[in-house]
Design a protein around this motif. Structure first.
Motif, PDB file in Angstrom:
ATOM      1  N   ASN A  24       0.860  -1.170   0.000  1.00 24.14           N
ATOM      2  CA  ASN A  24       0.000   0.000   0.000  1.00 24.14           C
ATOM      3  C   ASN A  24       0.899   1.223   0.000  1.00 24.14           C
ATOM      4  O   ASN A  24       1.851   1.291   0.774  1.00 24.14           O
ATOM      5  N   MET A  25       0.589   2.182  -0.851  1.00 23.87           N
ATOM      6  CA  MET A  25       1.391   3.399  -0.936  1.00 23.87           C
ATOM      7  C   MET A  25       0.514   4.600  -0.621  1.00 23.87           C
ATOM      8  O   MET A  25      -0.621   4.676  -1.091  1.00 23.87           O
ATOM      9  N   ASN A  26       1.029   5.534   0.178  1.00 27.76           N
ATOM     10  CA  ASN A  26       0.336   6.802   0.375  1.00 27.76           C
ATOM     11  C   ASN A  26       1.352   7.893   0.653  1.00 27.76           C
ATOM     12  O   ASN A  26       2.501   7.623   0.966  1.00 27.76           O
ATOM     13  N   GLN A  27       0.915   9.125   0.522  1.00 22.31           N
ATOM     14  CA  GLN A  27       1.777  10.283   0.725  1.00 22.31           C
ATOM     15  C   GLN A  27       1.211  11.204   1.790  1.00 22.31           C
ATOM     16  O   GLN A  27       1.250  12.419   1.666  1.00 22.31           O
ATOM     17  N   GLU A  28       0.706  10.627   2.865  1.00 16.60           N
ATOM     18  CA  GLU A  28       0.091  11.423   3.924  1.00 16.60           C
ATOM     19  C   GLU A  28       1.074  12.421   4.526  1.00 16.60           C
ATOM     20  O   GLU A  28       0.754  13.589   4.714  1.00 16.60           O
ATOM     21  N   ARG A  29       2.297  11.972   4.808  1.00 14.27           N
ATOM     22  CA  ARG A  29       3.301  12.886   5.375  1.00 14.27           C
ATOM     23  C   ARG A  29       3.625  14.019   4.409  1.00 14.27           C
ATOM     24  O   ARG A  29       3.800  15.163   4.810  1.00 14.27           O
ATOM     25  N   TYR A  30       3.700  13.698   3.136  1.00 12.15           N
ATOM     26  CA  TYR A  30       4.001  14.725   2.139  1.00 12.15           C
ATOM     27  C   TYR A  30       2.849  15.726   2.033  1.00 12.15           C
ATOM     28  O   TYR A  30       3.065  16.930   1.918  1.00 12.15           O
ATOM     29  N   ALA A  31       1.609  15.239   2.079  1.00 11.87           N
ATOM     30  CA  ALA A  31       0.449  16.128   2.029  1.00 11.87           C
ATOM     31  C   ALA A  31       0.431  17.065   3.233  1.00 11.87           C
ATOM     32  O   ALA A  31       0.109  18.255   3.106  1.00 11.87           O
ATOM     33  N   GLU A  32       0.784  16.559   4.412  1.00 16.01           N
ATOM     34  CA  GLU A  32       0.861  17.408   5.603  1.00 16.01           C
ATOM     35  C   GLU A  32       1.949  18.470   5.441  1.00 16.01           C
ATOM     36  O   GLU A  32       1.775  19.619   5.854  1.00 16.01           O
ATOM     37  N   ALA A  33       3.059  18.085   4.827  1.00 18.75           N
ATOM     38  CA  ALA A  33       4.147  19.044   4.597  1.00 18.75           C
ATOM     39  C   ALA A  33       3.713  20.148   3.635  1.00 18.75           C
ATOM     40  O   ALA A  33       4.106  21.308   3.797  1.00 18.75           O
ATOM     41  N   ILE A  34       2.894  19.796   2.644  1.00 19.08           N
ATOM     42  CA  ILE A  34       2.387  20.803   1.705  1.00 19.08           C
ATOM     43  C   ILE A  34       1.506  21.807   2.440  1.00 19.08           C
ATOM     44  O   ILE A  34       1.600  23.014   2.230  1.00 19.08           O
ATOM     45  N   LEU A  35       0.639  21.310   3.318  1.00 20.94           N
ATOM     46  CA  LEU A  35      -0.225  22.205   4.097  1.00 20.94           C
ATOM     47  C   LEU A  35       0.605  23.181   4.927  1.00 20.94           C
ATOM     48  O   LEU A  35       0.311  24.378   4.977  1.00 20.94           O
ATOM     49  N   LYS A  36       1.657  22.678   5.552  1.00 20.69           N
ATOM     50  CA  LYS A  36       2.519  23.545   6.362  1.00 20.69           C
ATOM     51  C   LYS A  36       3.283  24.531   5.485  1.00 20.69           C
ATOM     52  O   LYS A  36       3.397  25.712   5.822  1.00 20.69           O
ATOM     53  N   ARG A  37       3.800  24.053   4.361  1.00 26.56           N
ATOM     54  CA  ARG A  37       4.627  24.892   3.488  1.00 26.56           C
ATOM     55  C   ARG A  37       3.863  26.107   2.976  1.00 26.56           C
ATOM     56  O   ARG A  37       4.415  27.192   2.834  1.00 26.56           O
ATOM     57  N   PHE A  38       2.589  25.940   2.696  1.00 23.45           N
ATOM     58  CA  PHE A  38       1.793  27.032   2.142  1.00 23.45           C
ATOM     59  C   PHE A  38       0.846  27.648   3.164  1.00 23.45           C
ATOM     60  O   PHE A  38      -0.139  28.286   2.815  1.00 23.45           O
ATOM     61  N   ASN A  39       1.151  27.438   4.451  1.00 23.40           N
ATOM     62  CA  ASN A  39       0.430  28.052   5.568  1.00 23.40           C
ATOM     63  C   ASN A  39      -1.073  27.805   5.511  1.00 23.40           C
ATOM     64  O   ASN A  39      -1.872  28.720   5.726  1.00 23.40           O
ATOM     65  N   LEU A  40      -1.459  26.583   5.231  1.00 23.62           N
ATOM     66  CA  LEU A  40      -2.868  26.244   5.159  1.00 23.62           C
ATOM     67  C   LEU A  40      -3.264  25.181   6.185  1.00 23.62           C
ATOM     68  O   LEU A  40      -4.311  24.560   6.051  1.00 23.62           O
ATOM     69  N   THR A  41      -2.437  24.995   7.222  1.00 25.34           N
ATOM     70  CA  THR A  41      -2.765  23.987   8.226  1.00 25.34           C
ATOM     71  C   THR A  41      -3.997  24.372   9.038  1.00 25.34           C
ATOM     72  O   THR A  41      -4.769  23.517   9.435  1.00 25.34           O
ATOM     73  N   ASP A  42      -4.190  25.661   9.276  1.00 27.24           N
ATOM     74  CA  ASP A  42      -5.337  26.118  10.065  1.00 27.24           C
ATOM     75  C   ASP A  42      -6.507  26.561   9.196  1.00 27.24           C
ATOM     76  O   ASP A  42      -7.536  26.990   9.713  1.00 27.24           O
ATOM     77  N   ALA A  43      -6.353  26.469   7.882  1.00 26.71           N
ATOM     78  CA  ALA A  43      -7.425  26.893   6.974  1.00 26.71           C
ATOM     79  C   ALA A  43      -8.566  25.882   6.999  1.00 26.71           C
ATOM     80  O   ALA A  43      -8.369  24.699   7.287  1.00 26.71           O
ATOM     81  N   LYS A  44      -9.737  26.374   6.710  1.00 29.27           N
ATOM     82  CA  LYS A  44     -10.900  25.503   6.633  1.00 29.27           C
ATOM     83  C   LYS A  44     -10.686  24.505   5.498  1.00 29.27           C
ATOM     84  O   LYS A  44     -10.297  24.875   4.389  1.00 29.27           O
ATOM     85  N   THR A  45     -10.929  23.231   5.771  1.00 25.76           N
ATOM     86  CA  THR A  45     -10.720  22.211   4.751  1.00 25.76           C
ATOM     87  C   THR A  45     -11.870  22.206   3.750  1.00 25.76           C
ATOM     88  O   THR A  45     -12.965  22.693   4.039  1.00 25.76           O
ATOM     89  N   ALA A  46     -11.594  21.668   2.580  1.00 29.39           N
ATOM     90  CA  ALA A  46     -12.608  21.554   1.529  1.00 29.39           C
ATOM     91  C   ALA A  46     -12.948  20.083   1.367  1.00 29.39           C
ATOM     92  O   ALA A  46     -12.069  19.257   1.140  1.00 29.39           O
ATOM     93  N   SER A  47     -14.220  19.747   1.485  1.00 29.12           N
ATOM     94  CA  SER A  47     -14.611  18.337   1.423  1.00 29.12           C
ATOM     95  C   SER A  47     -14.768  17.835  -0.007  1.00 29.12           C
ATOM     96  O   SER A  47     -14.907  16.634  -0.217  1.00 29.12           O
ATOM     97  N   THR A  48     -14.747  18.732  -0.960  1.00 27.49           N
ATOM     98  CA  THR A  48     -14.864  18.325  -2.365  1.00 27.49           C
ATOM     99  C   THR A  48     -13.684  18.873  -3.162  1.00 27.49           C
ATOM    100  O   THR A  48     -13.207  19.968  -2.886  1.00 27.49           O
ATOM    101  N   PRO A  49     -13.239  18.119  -4.149  1.00 27.63           N
ATOM    102  CA  PRO A  49     -12.160  18.648  -4.998  1.00 27.63           C
ATOM    103  C   PRO A  49     -12.698  19.756  -5.890  1.00 27.63           C
ATOM    104  O   PRO A  49     -13.921  19.902  -6.044  1.00 27.63           O
ATOM    105  N   PRO A  50     -11.814  20.549  -6.482  1.00 34.25           N
ATOM    106  CA  PRO A  50     -12.303  21.560  -7.428  1.00 34.25           C
ATOM    107  C   PRO A  50     -13.071  20.902  -8.569  1.00 34.25           C
ATOM    108  O   PRO A  50     -12.801  19.758  -8.935  1.00 34.25           O
ATOM    109  N   GLU A  51     -14.019  21.640  -9.096  1.00 31.11           N
ATOM    110  CA  GLU A  51     -14.847  21.125 -10.184  1.00 31.11           C
ATOM    111  C   GLU A  51     -13.992  20.732 -11.380  1.00 31.11           C
ATOM    112  O   GLU A  51     -13.051  21.425 -11.730  1.00 31.11           O
TER     113      GLU A  51
END
Length: 153
Positions: A24-51
């Motif tokens: 099984n492969m996933n990039q959960e740690r990398y996704a968390e790093a992206i959130l931190k890198r672009f200062n979006l860790t405290d931003a409201k999450t989006a439950s749907t992807p962009p259209e």
């Protein structure tokens, strides 16, 4: 070359061997790093992807100047998302659309990138989407030559 043991993490991808010998492969740690890198860790999450029907157009000079004043690292964000799409085929179409505007993005493009990053934050912890198999029935078929992994969305 030497044996370093069982594969657990490589190039930002976590690997976990299942009981049947698949990975099984996933990039959960990398996704968390992206959130931190672009200062979006405290931003409201989006439950749907962009259209998928997202309408992005060429940027005017005025829109581009507004983008420049925001100082958002658009290229770095899109590049990070491109790498994340290795295990997230559900976002690859949107990322390919966003990458078409690397030379002259606008704030609409930035909003779409931020939405996509916030969507990744909502899907953490990620379920493994790609499973690399060692017993792929097509691997020995020299005519079909299909890859040894299956992706699930």
């Amino acid at each position: 070359m030497d044996d370093r043991g069982e594969l657990k993490w490589f190039l930002g991808i976590d690997f976990k061997r299942t009981e049947d010998g698949n990975y099984n492969m996933n990039q959960e740690r990398y996704a968390e790093a992206i959130l931190k890198r672009f200062n979006l860790t405290d931003a409201k999450t989006a439950s749907t992807p962009p259209e998928k029907s997202i309408q992005l157009q060429k940027t005017t000079n005025q829109e581009y100047q507004a983008f420049l004043s925001s100082k958002f690292p658009y290229r770095q964000a899109v590049g990070s998302l491109i790498y994340l799409s290795a295990t997230r085929p559900d976002i690859s179409w949107t990322i390919s659309k966003l990458s078409q505007y690397l030379d002259k993005p606008s704030m609409k493009h930035v909003a779409a990138v931020k939405h996509l990053v916030r969507y990744e934050g909502d899907t953490l912890p990620t379920k493994p989407l790609c499973i690399a198999t060692h017993n792929n029935p097509y691997a020995d078929n020299h005519i079909l030559r299909r890859s040894g992994h299956d992706c699930y969305s």
